[in-house]
Motif scaffolding. Structure first.
Motif, PDB file in Angstrom:
ATOM      1  N   ASP A   8      34.149  41.741  67.790  1.00  0.00           N
ATOM      2  CA  ASP A   8      35.686  41.615  67.942  1.00  0.00           C
ATOM      3  C   ASP A   8      35.464  43.664  68.078  1.00  0.00           C
ATOM      4  OD1 ASP A   8      36.989  39.687  67.308  1.00  0.00           O
ATOM      5  OD2 ASP A   8      36.753  40.034  65.394  1.00  0.00           O
ATOM      6  N   GLU A  10      36.101  47.227  68.416  1.00  0.00           N
ATOM      7  CA  GLU A  10      36.408  48.617  68.038  1.00  0.00           C
ATOM      8  C   GLU A  10      36.181  49.763  67.569  1.00  0.00           C
ATOM      9  OE1 GLU A  10      37.343  45.265  64.882  1.00  0.00           O
ATOM     10  OE2 GLU A  10      36.642  46.185  63.197  1.00  0.00           O
ATOM     11  N   HIS A  74      41.996  41.559  70.311  1.00  0.00           N
ATOM     12  CA  HIS A  74      42.338  42.036  69.085  1.00  0.00           C
ATOM     13  C   HIS A  74      43.194  42.563  68.753  1.00  0.00           C
ATOM     14  CE1 HIS A  74      39.794  42.436  65.464  1.00  0.00           C
ATOM     15  NE2 HIS A  74      39.433  43.256  65.437  1.00  0.00           N
ATOM     16  N   HIS A  78      44.818  47.731  64.869  1.00  0.00           N
ATOM     17  CA  HIS A  78      43.960  47.038  64.059  1.00  0.00           C
ATOM     18  C   HIS A  78      44.612  46.786  63.175  1.00  0.00           C
ATOM     19  CE1 HIS A  78      40.693  45.345  61.937  1.00  0.00           C
ATOM     20  NE2 HIS A  78      40.163  45.109  63.172  1.00  0.00           N
ATOM     21  N   PRO A 114      42.965  41.381  63.939  1.00  0.00           N
ATOM     22  CA  PRO A 114      42.286  42.204  62.838  1.00  0.00           C
ATOM     23  C   PRO A 114      41.986  41.560  61.094  1.00  0.00           C
ATOM     24  CG  PRO A 114      44.155  43.070  64.095  1.00  0.00           C
ATOM     25  CD  PRO A 114      44.935  42.237  64.053  1.00  0.00           C
ATOM     26  N   HIS A 214      30.711  42.436  65.852  1.00  0.00           N
ATOM     27  CA  HIS A 214      31.424  43.748  65.939  1.00  0.00           C
ATOM     28  C   HIS A 214      29.935  44.345  67.065  1.00  0.00           C
ATOM     29  CE1 HIS A 214      33.854  42.347  62.207  1.00  0.00           C
ATOM     30  NE2 HIS A 214      34.328  42.992  63.019  1.00  0.00           N
TER      31      HIS A 214
HETATM   32 ZN    ZN Z   1      38.901  43.685  64.179  1.00  0.00          ZN
END
Ligand code: ZN
Length: 283
Positions: A8, A10, A74, A78, A114, A214
């Motif tokens: 993911d 971010e 994604h 978020h 998210p 992540h």
């Molecule tokens: Zn996320």
């Protein structure tokens, strides 16, 4: 058995601390560190990329795609699916998919919410995803946690009545209950021997493991260098074991076969699940 490697993409402060913060350059640097690990192992994964990040740093999206990884959405901001509601969810989905497809020229087939925010109160999202042409969703944690998760849904991949494929996060059953394994904090904090055993157990059940990570998890100094105030407890739990994640990934990718979600779906087709779609989705 081929397992799914999912990332993911971010920026920790914006996704976890405050959605109004700017996406920082650090997320780009961390994503590149992760790409380097996967290059070394000649492994492809699926990168679910946040719209805000793609908009600010399109070059990193191009780098991910150029390395041969699958690109997924994604969402855009978020914010949790159950908080923004159906209309904003559809807008965010279209905006993020449009951005990613414009940047890469590659069709987006999959979505991850998210914070796994497709829960019992936001199952309508599964219909919107199908209506907007997505092929799969990977947002449901099939165990009830404090902020997310749904009990009593399958632990394996399945196809809903509306055509959408659901790819739930990995859990194993021990002592009569389900335990999350192989992703995010669970991957960081559980001893490697336990994660390894969990992946083997999933293999014996013919369930591909869905590993999620992540980019910031390979960044051990972020939380001590961050310019915004972070509560002490968050600093401790979110920063713990980050320095071990790169080594753990090396072991995992050497010991097991990993690929993108698209590749896993080719090898392990999902089973149809009409009862879930009528009872759970309709509710
Ligand atoms: Zn996320």
């Amino acid at each position: 058995m081929l397992h799914a490697l999912t990332i993911d993409v971010e920026d920790w402060p914006q996704s976890s601390l405050n959605h109004d913060l700017p996406i920082t350059e650090r997320s780009v640097h961390n994503t590149r560190m992760m790409l380097e690990i996967f290059r070394r192992h000649e492994t492809h994964g699926t990168f679910f990329i946040l719209g805000l990040l793609a908009e600010k740093f399109p070059e990193v999206v191009r780098e991910i795609a150029a390395d041969g990884h699958e690109i997924g959405s994604h969402g855009y901001s978020h914010k949790a699916v159950f908080q923004i509601g159906p209309d904003a969810f559809r807008d965010e989905l279209k905006r993020s998919v449009g951005l990613l497809e414009d940047i890469t020229g590659q069709a987006v087939r999959g979505y991850r919410a998210p914070d796994f925010s497709v829960t019992e109160e936001s199952l309508w999202a599964l219909d919107i995803l199908a209506e907007e042409g997505l092929e799969y969703d990977s947002s449901i944690f099939p165990v009830r946690m404090r902020r997310y998760g749904i009990d009593d849904v399958p632990r394996h991949m399945y196809r809903l009545d509306n055509g959408l494929i659901e790819i739930p996060m990995s859990t194993v059953v021990m002592g009569g209950r389900r335990w999350p394994v192989a992703g995010g904090g669970y991957l960081r904090l559980l001893p490697w021997a336990l994660t390894q055993r969990a992946i083997r157990r999933l293999e014996s059940e013919q369930i591909p493991t869905i590993v999620y990570l992540h980019p910031y998890e390979v960044d051990p100094t972020e939380l001590s260098e961050i310019e915004w105030p972070v509560p002490l407890k968050t600093r401790l739990t979110q920063g713990l074991n980050r320095r071990h994640i790169a080594g753990r990934l090396d072991r995992m990718l050497s010991q097991f076969r990993f690929g993108s979600v698209a590749e896993v779906l080719e090898e392990s087709p999902p089973v149809p699940l009409t009862t879930l779609s009528s009872s759970v989705v309709a509710g």
